[in-house]
Structures are given as structure tokens and as C-alpha cells.
Design a protein around this motif. Sequence first.
Motif, PDB file in Angstrom:
ATOM      1  N   ALA A  82       0.852  -1.186   0.000  1.00 40.29           N
ATOM      2  CA  ALA A  82       0.000   0.000   0.000  1.00 40.29           C
ATOM      3  C   ALA A  82       0.889   1.238   0.000  1.00 40.29           C
ATOM      4  CB  ALA A  82      -0.910   0.002   1.218  1.00 40.29           C
ATOM      5  N   ILE A 111       2.941  -1.151   4.192  1.00 37.71           N
ATOM      6  CA  ILE A 111       2.463   0.191   3.855  1.00 37.71           C
ATOM      7  C   ILE A 111       3.678   1.099   3.766  1.00 37.71           C
ATOM      8  CG2 ILE A 111       1.146   2.204   4.640  1.00 37.71           C
ATOM      9  CD1 ILE A 111      -0.635   0.229   6.228  1.00 37.71           C
ATOM     10  N   ALA A 114      -6.657   0.244   0.311  1.00 35.66           N
ATOM     11  CA  ALA A 114      -5.261   0.117  -0.128  1.00 35.66           C
ATOM     12  C   ALA A 114      -4.512  -0.883   0.747  1.00 35.66           C
ATOM     13  CB  ALA A 114      -4.567   1.477  -0.096  1.00 35.66           C
TER      14      ALA A 114
END
Length: 176
Positions: free
Chosen positions: A27, A114, A107
Motif C-alpha cells: 500500500a 504500507i 489500499a
Amino acid sequence: MNDYQKHRFVERVISSMFNTISKKRIAIYGFAFKKDTGDTRETPAIDVCRGLMADGAHCVIYDPQVGADQVHRDLATPKFEWDHPARAGSTVIGRDEISIVSDPYEAAHGAHGICLLTEWDMFATLDYQKIFENMVKPAFIFDGRNTLNHAALREIGFIVYALGKPLDPFLQCAYN
């Protein structure tokens, strides 16, 4: 982030995630150069996404002001060509390697990690417990702007890497 930092950031993501991100969902939180703008000129996100995709990652990008067409155009344009709009016409690349979504939770759903690349205020107030529960474990956060509460994220269970900060204890073991 300068060019060296962007390269090192990508290398840290890869090495921290067991030396490969091939077929892993990453993400991307923020694509704009800075918060409160849709301006993507010289954004570190372009080089970071290209580096991640070069290792086989699937990047799922969320930015509250940058649209899908702009992301695809930026990733298709050779470095510094954005400064020459008359030369536009680059073919769009990376449609299979990237997705652009309209929700940060979407996401991160099913993501292995991330990468926070723009310091949008909203990213500090997301429900990271909910995000953690929907990620592949171990769940990684790479804070490229040092805007998140790293201690709270570690308490939830995230493995956290922050630009210019000491390594997460989990990561230190890999370098000893």
C-alpha cells in the motif's frame, strides 16, 4: 527525499520483507509531493513505486488529491520529462503492477506493507488496529515522512521502519 534516500528506502523495504517483494501487495499512502496538494512534480513516490515494481511488487496507491490518470502518467513518463509537456505521449506503463484506490483502508487490505510517502494529516488519524487486522502478517509500515506514532504502531503489532530513525528491534536482528 533525495535520490539516495529513495533508493535506500526501496532497498530497506525489500530487505526488511525477507529480501523480496515479488508478488507482494504494498500500500502506498500518498503520491503527491507534499500534503494539501495534488502536485506530483518531483514526488518521491514516482521513484519509490518504480523501484518496488521493479522487484515485482503490486503497488496499491491512495492519495486524496491525485487521480489515477496522473499516477499512470507520472509512472509512464521518463524522469524529468514532466518538465517538458510538449513531449507528452509516453505510453502508459504499469497498469498491471499498480492499482489506484479511493480509500486508505482498501489500499491496505491484504497488503504485506504500507509505505507512507506524503505527510497527509489524515494518515496520522487512521484506525491502524483495523488496518493491521486486514493485512498479511507480519505487517510492515515504512514511514517515509516520520509522521506516525511508531510506538503505538509497534504496540498494535506492526514492524515499523522510519526514515532516519533506529531500526525496529525485529529488523535489528536481521542486521546483527
